[in-house]
Design a protein around this motif. Structure first.
Motif, PDB file in Angstrom:
ATOM      1  N   GLY A  11     -22.618 -80.054  77.407  1.00 52.61           N
ATOM      2  CA  GLY A  11     -22.627 -81.492  77.689  1.00 52.61           C
ATOM      3  C   GLY A  11     -22.283 -82.332  76.479  1.00 52.61           C
ATOM      4  N   ILE A  12     -22.841 -81.977  75.319  1.00 52.21           N
ATOM      5  CA  ILE A  12     -22.553 -82.738  74.105  1.00 52.21           C
ATOM      6  C   ILE A  12     -21.102 -82.528  73.680  1.00 52.21           C
ATOM      7  N   LYS A  13     -20.606 -81.310  73.845  1.00 50.74           N
ATOM      8  CA  LYS A  13     -19.205 -81.026  73.518  1.00 50.74           C
ATOM      9  C   LYS A  13     -18.276 -81.851  74.405  1.00 50.74           C
ATOM     10  N   GLU A  14     -18.616 -81.980  75.690  1.00 48.93           N
ATOM     11  CA  GLU A  14     -17.801 -82.777  76.607  1.00 48.93           C
ATOM     12  C   GLU A  14     -17.799 -84.254  76.243  1.00 48.93           C
ATOM     13  N   LEU A  15     -18.852 -84.729  75.570  1.00 55.75           N
ATOM     14  CA  LEU A  15     -18.888 -86.113  75.101  1.00 55.75           C
ATOM     15  C   LEU A  15     -18.018 -86.316  73.862  1.00 55.75           C
ATOM     16  N   GLY A  16     -17.489 -85.213  73.322  1.00 56.80           N
ATOM     17  CA  GLY A  16     -16.633 -85.308  72.141  1.00 56.80           C
ATOM     18  C   GLY A  16     -17.406 -85.364  70.833  1.00 56.80           C
ATOM     19  N   LEU A  17     -18.637 -84.898  70.852  1.00 59.39           N
ATOM     20  CA  LEU A  17     -19.484 -84.928  69.663  1.00 59.39           C
ATOM     21  C   LEU A  17     -19.637 -83.529  69.081  1.00 59.39           C
ATOM     22  N   ARG A  18     -19.771 -83.453  67.760  1.00 57.47           N
ATOM     23  CA  ARG A  18     -20.059 -82.176  67.092  1.00 57.47           C
ATOM     24  C   ARG A  18     -21.570 -81.998  67.032  1.00 57.47           C
ATOM     25  N   THR A  19     -22.018 -80.779  67.277  1.00 57.43           N
ATOM     26  CA  THR A  19     -23.456 -80.511  67.276  1.00 57.43           C
ATOM     27  C   THR A  19     -23.870 -79.744  66.035  1.00 57.43           C
ATOM     28  N   TYR A  20     -25.038 -80.085  65.544  1.00 56.66           N
ATOM     29  CA  TYR A  20     -25.726 -79.349  64.489  1.00 56.66           C
ATOM     30  C   TYR A  20     -27.159 -79.174  64.981  1.00 56.66           C
ATOM     31  N   VAL A  21     -27.316 -78.422  66.041  1.00 59.20           N
ATOM     32  CA  VAL A  21     -28.614 -78.231  66.686  1.00 59.20           C
ATOM     33  C   VAL A  21     -29.132 -76.855  66.301  1.00 59.20           C
ATOM     34  N   ARG A  67     -23.377 -72.734  66.342  1.00 57.70           N
ATOM     35  CA  ARG A  67     -23.974 -71.762  65.428  1.00 57.70           C
ATOM     36  C   ARG A  67     -23.179 -71.684  64.125  1.00 57.70           C
ATOM     37  N   ARG A  68     -21.854 -71.714  64.234  1.00 59.04           N
ATOM     38  CA  ARG A  68     -21.004 -71.674  63.043  1.00 59.04           C
ATOM     39  C   ARG A  68     -21.245 -72.914  62.174  1.00 59.04           C
ATOM     40  N   ARG A  69     -21.366 -74.085  62.807  1.00 62.82           N
ATOM     41  CA  ARG A  69     -21.573 -75.319  62.040  1.00 62.82           C
ATOM     42  C   ARG A  69     -22.943 -75.345  61.358  1.00 62.82           C
ATOM     43  N   ILE A  70     -24.009 -74.914  62.045  1.00 64.05           N
ATOM     44  CA  ILE A  70     -25.336 -74.999  61.423  1.00 64.05           C
ATOM     45  C   ILE A  70     -25.512 -73.997  60.294  1.00 64.05           C
ATOM     46  N   ASN A  71     -24.722 -72.944  60.277  1.00 67.64           N
ATOM     47  CA  ASN A  71     -24.810 -71.971  59.191  1.00 67.64           C
ATOM     48  C   ASN A  71     -23.937 -72.336  57.996  1.00 67.64           C
ATOM     49  N   GLY A  72     -23.125 -73.378  58.131  1.00 71.66           N
ATOM     50  CA  GLY A  72     -22.282 -73.834  57.030  1.00 71.66           C
ATOM     51  C   GLY A  72     -23.057 -74.735  56.076  1.00 71.66           C
ATOM     52  N   GLU A  73     -22.424 -75.084  54.974  1.00 75.22           N
ATOM     53  CA  GLU A  73     -23.067 -75.942  53.966  1.00 75.22           C
ATOM     54  C   GLU A  73     -23.448 -77.302  54.540  1.00 75.22           C
TER      55      GLU A  73
END
Length: 143
Positions: A62-72, A95-101
């Motif tokens: 749902g958040i992806k469809e809103l065009g937002l990036r998630t860091y959950v 998962r890839r984004r939350i494990n990044g810097e």
């Protein structure tokens, strides 16, 4: 301020909360601060940073469809097997984004700026028990 019944899961109420937050941010886009700068970017909300209570496959989609990036924060440690491609892609991208810097820095800031305030209210502010009779007067504006 958005309030929800205590029995409602965070992952089920996040869509309504994001919509109201988007409206609040949109009202501030053209407002200058004391230094004469615009503190809110012209595009409004672009990213969502949240704790693991907000994580679910449907929420990520749902958040992806809103065009937002998630860091959950991810509450699923195992591989996402048996998921549809859309679910898998959304979950793995988060998962890839939350494990990044950047993801680690944003989660750290969330803990410092938001969770610390809640801890203070519970420990010294007497908010360990809060009983309400209805939600009508909680919000400062009608939604």
């Amino acid at each position: 301020m958005t309030t929800h019944p205590g029995a409602a899961a965070d992952s089920a109420t996040v869509a309504e909360t994001l919509c109201e937050a988007g409206e609040a941010v949109a009202e501030l886009i053209d407002v200058k601060n004391a230094e004469g700068k615009y503190p809110v970017a012209g595009e409004g909300i672009a990213e969502v940073v949240a704790d693991k209570g907000y994580h679910s496959n449907q929420t990520m989609i749902g958040i992806k469809e809103l065009g937002l990036r998630t860091y959950v924060a991810d509450r699923i440690v195992a591989l996402a097997t048996g998921m549809a491609a859309e679910e898998r892609d959304a979950v793995y991208a988060n998962r890839r984004r939350i494990n990044g810097e950047r993801g680690k820095r944003l989660q750290s800031q969330r803990g410092e700026k938001i969770e610390r305030n809640f801890a203070h209210q519970f420990d010294t502010g007497g908010m360990d028990r809060l009983y309400l009779r209805g939600r009508k007067r909680i919000s400062t504006r009608d939604c």
